[in-house]
Write a protein that holds these residues in place. Structure first.
Motif, PDB file in Angstrom:
ATOM      1  N   VAL A  65       0.836  -1.204   0.000  1.00 54.97           N
ATOM      2  CA  VAL A  65       0.000   0.000   0.000  1.00 54.97           C
ATOM      3  C   VAL A  65       0.871   1.255   0.000  1.00 54.97           C
ATOM      4  N   ILE A  66       1.931   1.240   0.806  1.00 52.10           N
ATOM      5  CA  ILE A  66       2.837   2.393   0.879  1.00 52.10           C
ATOM      6  C   ILE A  66       3.506   2.630  -0.469  1.00 52.10           C
ATOM      7  N   VAL A  67       4.011   1.569  -1.085  1.00 49.76           N
ATOM      8  CA  VAL A  67       4.713   1.707  -2.360  1.00 49.76           C
ATOM      9  C   VAL A  67       3.753   2.169  -3.462  1.00 49.76           C
ATOM     10  N   LEU A  68       2.559   1.617  -3.494  1.00 47.58           N
ATOM     11  CA  LEU A  68       1.582   2.038  -4.500  1.00 47.58           C
ATOM     12  C   LEU A  68       1.166   3.492  -4.301  1.00 47.58           C
ATOM     13  N   PHE A  69       1.077   3.919  -3.048  1.00 49.37           N
ATOM     14  CA  PHE A  69       0.758   5.325  -2.778  1.00 49.37           C
ATOM     15  C   PHE A  69       1.867   6.228  -3.326  1.00 49.37           C
ATOM     16  N   MET A  70       3.118   5.833  -3.095  1.00 48.75           N
ATOM     17  CA  MET A  70       4.239   6.626  -3.600  1.00 48.75           C
ATOM     18  C   MET A  70       4.207   6.707  -5.123  1.00 48.75           C
ATOM     19  N   VAL A  73       0.246   8.208  -6.306  1.00 45.40           N
ATOM     20  CA  VAL A  73      -0.217   9.486  -5.761  1.00 45.40           C
ATOM     21  C   VAL A  73       0.932  10.489  -5.650  1.00 45.40           C
ATOM     22  N   LEU A  74       1.941  10.141  -4.859  1.00 42.49           N
ATOM     23  CA  LEU A  74       3.036  11.080  -4.626  1.00 42.49           C
ATOM     24  C   LEU A  74       3.789  11.403  -5.914  1.00 42.49           C
ATOM     25  N   ALA A  75       3.906  10.413  -6.800  1.00 46.43           N
ATOM     26  CA  ALA A  75       4.645  10.629  -8.050  1.00 46.43           C
ATOM     27  C   ALA A  75       3.970  11.658  -8.949  1.00 46.43           C
ATOM     28  N   LYS A  76       2.687  11.914  -8.728  1.00 47.46           N
ATOM     29  CA  LYS A  76       1.996  12.954  -9.502  1.00 47.46           C
ATOM     30  C   LYS A  76       2.374  14.350  -9.008  1.00 47.46           C
ATOM     31  N   ILE A  77       2.837  14.431  -7.764  1.00 45.82           N
ATOM     32  CA  ILE A  77       3.256  15.702  -7.181  1.00 45.82           C
ATOM     33  C   ILE A  77       4.758  15.901  -7.351  1.00 45.82           C
ATOM     34  N   ALA A  84      12.392   4.733  -7.901  1.00 37.55           N
ATOM     35  CA  ALA A  84      12.463   5.737  -6.836  1.00 37.55           C
ATOM     36  C   ALA A  84      11.287   5.594  -5.875  1.00 37.55           C
ATOM     37  N   ALA A  85      10.094   5.391  -6.416  1.00 43.94           N
ATOM     38  CA  ALA A  85       8.911   5.244  -5.563  1.00 43.94           C
ATOM     39  C   ALA A  85       9.021   4.004  -4.688  1.00 43.94           C
ATOM     40  N   GLY A  86       9.475   2.914  -5.283  1.00 49.00           N
ATOM     41  CA  GLY A  86       9.625   1.687  -4.514  1.00 49.00           C
ATOM     42  C   GLY A  86      10.681   1.794  -3.439  1.00 49.00           C
ATOM     43  N   SER A  87      11.809   2.420  -3.772  1.00 44.82           N
ATOM     44  CA  SER A  87      12.895   2.582  -2.798  1.00 44.82           C
ATOM     45  C   SER A  87      12.468   3.481  -1.645  1.00 44.82           C
ATOM     46  N   LEU A  88      11.723   4.549  -1.962  1.00 46.65           N
ATOM     47  CA  LEU A  88      11.242   5.453  -0.925  1.00 46.65           C
ATOM     48  C   LEU A  88      10.260   4.750   0.007  1.00 46.65           C
TER      49      LEU A  88
END
Length: 213
Positions: A65-70, A73-77, A84-88
């Motif tokens: 859930v955290i990785v998918l959110f990154m 969602v976050l990647a759009k911002i 990068a999203a997965g590592s974060l």
């Protein structure tokens, strides 16, 4: 063996991305985890609340859930790719468990050592840096070692967001070759190349520190 030879470059690329993601997440999680562990043992109430909230949130939300959110969602911002999203996401998730391990280590140290350090003129930061944290890390080393190994295995979550890691490459090879079992056996062997040396290194370090004590 033929499958490994045919797709050698794909597996090596995945191995490299997995290793890189693991190193990034390990360093980041250790720094963040230590920081929030210190928050949790602060006498200042709001800092304790921030530390506790951070740890409880990331410990109780699934990593996927955290990785998918990154990624979604976050990647759009903040523009970022799947790696990068997965590592974060992996960093934030693991840091919560490391924070708990370090916090337990800090609280296992006799409070008289901190008081003695302050009485001898050390600031709070100096007391933590030179007296408390080195002992806390030593006490929590087995738990930290387990988290480091879990981090490497959890890096397979990058496959869900196109992170180009070992699992991602294994999925591609399995789809292209129709040799699913062999593909994932090779992926598992590559993970062992990382986790086994890491496990033995942590055991060796624990033994050395134990003898030193």
């Amino acid at each position: 063996m033929n499958l490994l030879q045919t797709y050698w470059s794909s597996f090596i690329q995945g191995f490299g991305y997995t290793l890189l993601a693991s190193i990034i997440a390990l360093v980041g999680a250790l720094i963040l985890g230590t920081l929030f562990a210190l928050f949790q043992v602060q006498p200042i109430k709001w800092l304790r609340q921030v530390g506790n909230a951070y740890v409880q949130f990331f410990r109780n939300v699934p990593l996927l859930v955290i990785v998918l959110f990154m990624y979604l969602v976050l990647a759009k911002i903040i523009p970022m790719n799947g790696f990068a999203a997965g590592s974060l996401g992996l960093t934030l998730y693991t840091s919560a468990f490391i924070a708990e391990a370090v916090r337990a280590g800090i609280q296992s140290i006799d409070s008289g050592q901190y008081e003695g350090a302050r009485a001898n003129g050390l600031t709070y930061v100096q007391a933590m840096r030179y007296i408390i944290l080195p002992q806390a890390f030593k006490v929590s080393l087995p738990a930290l070692g387990n988290q480091f190994i879990n981090l490497v295995k959890n890096s397979s979550i990058l496959a869900f967001v196109g992170g180009l890691d070992l699992m991602y490459q294994g999925n591609l090879v399995a789809a292209n070759s129709y040799e699913t079992l062999t593909s994932y056996l090779i992926v598992g062997a590559f993970y062992l190349v990382i986790t086994l040396p890491l496990s033995y290194s942590m055991q060796y370090l624990e033994e050395r520190l134990g003898k030193g004590a």
